[in-house]
Design an enzyme around this catalytic site. Structure first.
Site, PDB file in Angstrom:
ATOM      1  N   SER A 127      26.062  73.254  88.533  1.00  0.00           N
ATOM      2  CA  SER A 127      26.261  72.492  87.294  1.00  0.00           C
ATOM      3  C   SER A 127      25.808  71.057  87.514  1.00  0.00           C
ATOM      4  CB  SER A 127      27.734  72.462  86.907  1.00  0.00           C
ATOM      5  OG  SER A 127      28.233  73.754  86.776  1.00  0.00           O
TER       6      SER A 127
ATOM      7  N   GLU B 230      27.818  65.770  87.334  1.00  0.00           N
ATOM      8  CA  GLU B 230      28.712  66.187  88.414  1.00  0.00           C
ATOM      9  C   GLU B 230      28.020  65.911  89.751  1.00  0.00           C
ATOM     10  OE1 GLU B 230      31.014  70.132  90.050  1.00  0.00           O
ATOM     11  OE2 GLU B 230      29.085  70.370  89.139  1.00  0.00           O
TER      12      GLU B 230
ATOM     13  N   ARG C 262      37.192  68.546  89.376  1.00  0.00           N
ATOM     14  CA  ARG C 262      36.054  68.090  90.193  1.00  0.00           C
ATOM     15  C   ARG C 262      36.247  66.662  90.696  1.00  0.00           C
ATOM     16  NH1 ARG C 262      35.053  72.726  89.167  1.00  0.00           N
ATOM     17  NH2 ARG C 262      32.991  73.651  88.820  1.00  0.00           N
TER      18      ARG C 262
HETATM   19  N1  EPU Z   1      27.758  78.314  77.503  1.00  0.00           N
HETATM   20  C1  EPU Z   1      26.740  78.369  76.575  1.00  0.00           C
HETATM   21  N2  EPU Z   1      25.451  78.218  77.004  1.00  0.00           N
HETATM   22  C2  EPU Z   1      25.150  78.025  78.292  1.00  0.00           C
HETATM   23  C3  EPU Z   1      26.186  77.964  79.249  1.00  0.00           C
HETATM   24  C4  EPU Z   1      27.486  78.103  78.834  1.00  0.00           C
HETATM   25  O1  EPU Z   1      26.976  78.550  75.400  1.00  0.00           O
HETATM   26  O2  EPU Z   1      23.959  77.905  78.587  1.00  0.00           O
HETATM   27  C5  EPU Z   1      29.144  78.466  77.047  1.00  0.00           C
HETATM   28  C6  EPU Z   1      29.565  79.899  76.869  1.00  0.00           C
HETATM   29  O3  EPU Z   1      30.299  79.965  75.686  1.00  0.00           O
HETATM   30  C7  EPU Z   1      30.529  80.182  77.990  1.00  0.00           C
HETATM   31  C8  EPU Z   1      31.081  78.802  78.280  1.00  0.00           C
HETATM   32  O4  EPU Z   1      30.030  77.889  77.964  1.00  0.00           O
HETATM   33  O5  EPU Z   1      31.505  81.061  77.609  1.00  0.00           O
HETATM   34  C9  EPU Z   1      31.476  78.594  79.713  1.00  0.00           C
HETATM   35  O6  EPU Z   1      30.369  78.971  80.538  1.00  0.00           O
HETATM   36  P1  EPU Z   1      30.577  79.414  82.052  1.00  0.00           P
HETATM   37  O7  EPU Z   1      31.666  80.412  82.162  1.00  0.00           O
HETATM   38  O8  EPU Z   1      29.247  79.750  82.630  1.00  0.00           O
HETATM   39  O9  EPU Z   1      31.175  78.125  82.747  1.00  0.00           O
HETATM   40  P2  EPU Z   1      30.814  76.586  82.661  1.00  0.00           P
HETATM   41  O10 EPU Z   1      31.956  75.885  82.026  1.00  0.00           O
HETATM   42  O11 EPU Z   1      29.482  76.366  82.088  1.00  0.00           O
HETATM   43  C10 EPU Z   1      32.042  76.059  84.928  1.00  0.00           C
HETATM   44  C11 EPU Z   1      31.764  75.378  86.237  1.00  0.00           C
HETATM   45  C12 EPU Z   1      30.904  76.263  87.131  1.00  0.00           C
HETATM   46  C13 EPU Z   1      31.661  77.564  87.363  1.00  0.00           C
HETATM   47  C14 EPU Z   1      31.940  78.217  86.002  1.00  0.00           C
HETATM   48  C15 EPU Z   1      32.772  79.463  86.121  1.00  0.00           C
HETATM   49  C16 EPU Z   1      31.754  72.999  85.738  1.00  0.00           C
HETATM   50  C17 EPU Z   1      30.952  71.757  85.650  1.00  0.00           C
HETATM   51  N3  EPU Z   1      31.085  74.110  86.006  1.00  0.00           N
HETATM   52  O12 EPU Z   1      30.797  76.204  84.238  1.00  0.00           O
HETATM   53  O13 EPU Z   1      30.788  75.606  88.384  1.00  0.00           O
HETATM   54  O14 EPU Z   1      30.914  78.457  88.176  1.00  0.00           O
HETATM   55  O15 EPU Z   1      32.686  77.301  85.163  1.00  0.00           O
HETATM   56  O16 EPU Z   1      34.090  79.118  86.413  1.00  0.00           O
HETATM   57  O17 EPU Z   1      32.979  72.941  85.565  1.00  0.00           O
HETATM   58  C18 EPU Z   1      29.392  74.092  89.603  1.00  0.00           C
HETATM   59  O18 EPU Z   1      30.337  73.292  89.578  1.00  0.00           O
HETATM   60  O19 EPU Z   1      28.308  73.821  90.179  1.00  0.00           O
HETATM   61  C19 EPU Z   1      29.526  75.392  88.941  1.00  0.00           C
HETATM   62  C20 EPU Z   1      28.543  76.250  88.875  1.00  0.00           C
END
Ligand code: EPU
Length: 337
Positions: free
Chosen positions: A236, A332, A163
């Site tokens: 995010s 972010e 990012r």
């Molecule tokens: N998780 C939780 N609780 C929550 C959310 C997430 O426990 O409420 C844990 C879960 O274990 C899950 C892990 O976090 O397996 C990862 O969650 P998720 O796959 O939803 O991805 P993220 O790391 O929370 C990132 C990006 C998103 C992108 C997703 C999918 C960032 C800041 N965010 O989120 O990007 O869609 O991966 O690749 O890196 C954005 O940038 O606006 C965005 C939505």
């Protein structure tokens, strides 16, 4: 070029903050932008926005807001294996993904439904489901704010990281992106190993096609992320923190189920959504600003929240994560004002 004064930014920010810009200028071509800049049109403070999907306005913007309406997709190079497309920065990102998936070109499908515009994909290095914009970007065309001069940045010159790019750091506010050139593959290359992407596709019991992958990514996103047309949000709100391996081992000893990804160079990335949920914030509200109930990394405007309401909530979340885990999380989203 169109220019407005006292212009509502409500349609230009997905958090749905009802704020105004003192001046708003929209240009339809690189030539219009260059003419505007070289005739001394730029006055401080100024802010160049894309789709407004990564912004939190705290108040009216007292200066000039610029927006690109540069559209169009042009083929600049092609072999049997790949195609390079030069795309206007003002094109809606998901329209571009839809277009290339429709043509049968691979690479952008995991980035389906990310809000925002093409220019921001190159500034923000948008990413999802194991793919980042930097994996597709060949070069970025930009115009220097101070001089109106054109410059082409190679992928290597953009300083891409999670990012992050040179346009958010050393060159912040100094260049306006006009076009981005992406390389897409004409041969099938899928990235299905993130989260439940492969499992969701396997449920369909057939070899996935390119449109299948786009459809599954869209349905996964819709199941977790609020639709900004319905509930104001900027995706995010925080970045996932990256900690040292030694700090991670200490956390893992106390929380054996802590999710994590190796981030190279002895670093470990932890999902901030998990940390925030473990602090008890998921689905909780402070007035009309709330932590989303299906993805704790997303803050939402339940209707009528101000930028300051959302900021106050974000600060409380940051404090909780710091106190419970000793981990610092950073927004972010760009906070303006
Ligand atoms: N998780 C939780 N609780 C929550 C959310 C997430 O426990 O409420 C844990 C879960 O274990 C899950 C892990 O976090 O397996 C990862 O969650 P998720 O796959 O939803 O991805 P993220 O790391 O929370 C990132 C990006 C998103 C992108 C997703 C999918 C960032 C800041 N965010 O989120 O990007 O869609 O991966 O690749 O890196 C954005 O940038 O606006 C965005 C939505």
């Amino acid at each position: 070029m169109t220019e407005y004064t006292d212009y509502s930014l409500l349609p230009h920010n997905t958090f749905k903050m009802d704020v105004k810009a003192a001046r708003f200028v929209e240009y339809a071509s690189e030539e219009e932008l260059t003419a505007f800049l070289s005739s001394g049109g730029l006055a401080s403070p100024y802010l160049h926005i894309g789709g407004g999907s990564n912004l939190l306005f705290l108040s009216d913007y007292p200066g000039l807001v610029l927006h690109s309406a540069v559209k169009g997709v042009e083929t600049v190079a092609e072999t049997d294996g790949w195609i390079e497309l030069r795309v206007g920065a003002g094109m809606v990102w998901d329209d571009f993904v839809d277009y290339v998936v429709g043509k049968g070109w691979y690479g952008a499908e995991n980035l389906s439904l990310i809000p925002g515009e093409v220019g921001a994909s190159a500034v923000q290095n948008i990413g999802a489901y194991g793919v980042e914009a930097k994996d597709l970007i060949v070069s970025v065309d930009a115009v220097e704010a101070a001089t109106g001069r054109h410059r082409r940045f190679s992928n290597g010159e953009c300083g891409y990281a999670y990012r992050d790019s040179i346009f958010k750091k050393e060159l912040k506010g100094r260049y306006f992106v006009t076009h981005v050139t992406y390389r897409l593959s004409k041969l099938p290359v899928f990235h299905l190993d993130y989260g439940n992407v492969r499992a969701e596709l396997e449920k369909e019991g057939k070899e996935p096609t390119l449109p299948d992958v786009r459809r599954i990514i869209i349905s996964i996103r819709r199941s977790k992320l609020p639709d900004p047309e319905v509930t104001g949000n900027a995706g995010s709100f925080f970045m996932n923190p990256v900690v040292s391996e030694s700090q991670f081992r200490i956390l893992q000893a106390e929380y054996p189920d802590i999710p994590h990804y190796l981030a190279g160079e002895g670093k470990v990335k932890i999902p901030a959504g998990w940390l925030i949920e473990r602090c008890g914030w998921k689905g909780k509200a402070l007035g009309t600003a709330a932590v989303h109930d299906r993805q704790a990394l997303v803050l939402v405007n339940r209707g009528g929240a101000t930028g300051r309401d959302v900021l106050r909530l974000s600060e409380k979340v940051v404090c909780s994560v710091r106190e419970k885990f000793g981990v610092e999380i950073f927004p972010e989203v760009n906070v303006i004002g």
